[in-house]
Design a protein around this motif. Sequence first.
Motif, PDB file in Angstrom:
ATOM      1  N   LEU A 270       0.835  -1.208   0.000  1.00 49.11           N
ATOM      2  CA  LEU A 270       0.000   0.000   0.000  1.00 49.11           C
ATOM      3  C   LEU A 270       0.867   1.255   0.000  1.00 49.11           C
ATOM      4  O   LEU A 270       0.558   2.231  -0.689  1.00 49.11           O
ATOM      5  CB  LEU A 270      -0.942   0.006   1.206  1.00 49.11           C
ATOM      6  CG  LEU A 270      -2.033  -1.055   1.215  1.00 49.11           C
ATOM      7  CD1 LEU A 270      -2.772  -1.051   2.548  1.00 49.11           C
ATOM      8  CD2 LEU A 270      -2.999  -0.849   0.064  1.00 49.11           C
ATOM      9  N   VAL A 271       1.959   1.235   0.764  1.00 49.68           N
ATOM     10  CA  VAL A 271       2.888   2.371   0.800  1.00 49.68           C
ATOM     11  C   VAL A 271       3.429   2.624  -0.597  1.00 49.68           C
ATOM     12  O   VAL A 271       3.413   3.760  -1.096  1.00 49.68           O
ATOM     13  CB  VAL A 271       4.050   2.107   1.794  1.00 49.68           C
ATOM     14  CG1 VAL A 271       5.152   3.138   1.620  1.00 49.68           C
ATOM     15  CG2 VAL A 271       3.541   2.102   3.223  1.00 49.68           C
TER      16      VAL A 271
ATOM     17  N   LYS B 143       3.044   5.895  -3.006  1.00 50.51           N
ATOM     18  CA  LYS B 143       4.235   6.648  -3.420  1.00 50.51           C
ATOM     19  C   LYS B 143       4.287   6.759  -4.945  1.00 50.51           C
ATOM     20  O   LYS B 143       4.615   7.810  -5.475  1.00 50.51           O
ATOM     21  CB  LYS B 143       5.504   5.992  -2.884  1.00 50.51           C
ATOM     22  CG  LYS B 143       5.675   6.241  -1.402  1.00 50.51           C
ATOM     23  CD  LYS B 143       6.995   5.748  -0.896  1.00 50.51           C
ATOM     24  CE  LYS B 143       7.066   6.069   0.596  1.00 50.51           C
ATOM     25  NZ  LYS B 143       8.396   6.090   1.106  1.00 50.51           N
ATOM     26  N   ARG B 144       3.955   5.681  -5.644  1.00 53.22           N
ATOM     27  CA  ARG B 144       3.924   5.725  -7.112  1.00 53.22           C
ATOM     28  C   ARG B 144       2.875   6.712  -7.605  1.00 53.22           C
ATOM     29  O   ARG B 144       3.106   7.483  -8.512  1.00 53.22           O
ATOM     30  CB  ARG B 144       3.641   4.341  -7.690  1.00 53.22           C
ATOM     31  CG  ARG B 144       4.828   3.406  -7.696  1.00 53.22           C
ATOM     32  CD  ARG B 144       4.579   2.170  -8.540  1.00 53.22           C
ATOM     33  NE  ARG B 144       3.363   1.469  -8.209  1.00 53.22           N
ATOM     34  CZ  ARG B 144       3.258   0.492  -7.309  1.00 53.22           C
ATOM     35  NH1 ARG B 144       4.300   0.112  -6.622  1.00 53.22           N
ATOM     36  NH2 ARG B 144       2.100  -0.089  -7.078  1.00 53.22           N
ATOM     37  N   ARG B 145       1.720   6.684  -6.978  1.00 51.21           N
ATOM     38  CA  ARG B 145       0.632   7.594  -7.367  1.00 51.21           C
ATOM     39  C   ARG B 145       1.040   9.042  -7.123  1.00 51.21           C
ATOM     40  O   ARG B 145       0.720   9.923  -7.914  1.00 51.21           O
ATOM     41  CB  ARG B 145      -0.626   7.267  -6.566  1.00 51.21           C
ATOM     42  CG  ARG B 145      -1.838   8.011  -7.071  1.00 51.21           C
ATOM     43  CD  ARG B 145      -3.098   7.755  -6.282  1.00 51.21           C
ATOM     44  NE  ARG B 145      -3.312   6.359  -5.947  1.00 51.21           N
ATOM     45  CZ  ARG B 145      -3.893   5.942  -4.821  1.00 51.21           C
ATOM     46  NH1 ARG B 145      -4.299   6.805  -3.917  1.00 51.21           N
ATOM     47  NH2 ARG B 145      -4.067   4.671  -4.584  1.00 51.21           N
ATOM     48  N   GLY B 146       1.783   9.290  -6.044  1.00 52.86           N
ATOM     49  CA  GLY B 146       2.233  10.638  -5.717  1.00 52.86           C
ATOM     50  C   GLY B 146       3.274  11.179  -6.684  1.00 52.86           C
ATOM     51  O   GLY B 146       3.444  12.377  -6.819  1.00 52.86           O
ATOM     52  N   GLN B 147       3.979  10.285  -7.364  1.00 54.88           N
ATOM     53  CA  GLN B 147       5.023  10.706  -8.318  1.00 54.88           C
ATOM     54  C   GLN B 147       4.449  11.017  -9.689  1.00 54.88           C
ATOM     55  O   GLN B 147       5.134  11.575 -10.527  1.00 54.88           O
ATOM     56  CB  GLN B 147       6.086   9.607  -8.452  1.00 54.88           C
ATOM     57  CG  GLN B 147       6.878   9.402  -7.190  1.00 54.88           C
ATOM     58  CD  GLN B 147       7.800   8.189  -7.289  1.00 54.88           C
ATOM     59  OE1 GLN B 147       7.765   7.439  -8.247  1.00 54.88           O
ATOM     60  NE2 GLN B 147       8.633   8.012  -6.278  1.00 54.88           N
ATOM     61  N   GLN B 148       3.223  10.646  -9.932  1.00 54.45           N
ATOM     62  CA  GLN B 148       2.624  10.878 -11.255  1.00 54.45           C
ATOM     63  C   GLN B 148       2.168  12.302 -11.424  1.00 54.45           C
ATOM     64  O   GLN B 148       1.882  13.020 -10.571  1.00 54.45           O
ATOM     65  CB  GLN B 148       1.438   9.929 -11.475  1.00 54.45           C
ATOM     66  CG  GLN B 148       1.877   8.498 -11.525  1.00 54.45           C
ATOM     67  CD  GLN B 148       0.692   7.550 -11.655  1.00 54.45           C
ATOM     68  OE1 GLN B 148      -0.468   7.937 -11.535  1.00 54.45           O
ATOM     69  NE2 GLN B 148       0.979   6.290 -11.898  1.00 54.45           N
TER      70      GLN B 148
END
Length: 69
Positions: A59-60, A64-69
């Motif tokens: 989940l982390v 984090k991936r979603r936040g980098q998009q």
Amino acid sequence: METRYYKFDIGDGAMRRTGAKVEYLDKNGNWIENRDLFRKFVGGDTDFDEITEEQANQLVEKRKRRGQQ
């Protein structure tokens, strides 16, 4: 002291508890302490399920991936 991880029934929200310290997973994948969440464990709130540390780490990474998009 053991850390236990929990996922909310809806969405990809999570929290972790180590003794009386309770943290939630923010939208950027960071664990943020919130003492008010402790009452969820005392009050019998049942909108979350215990998960493994590995599942919590997934989940982390997802956040984090979603936040980098």
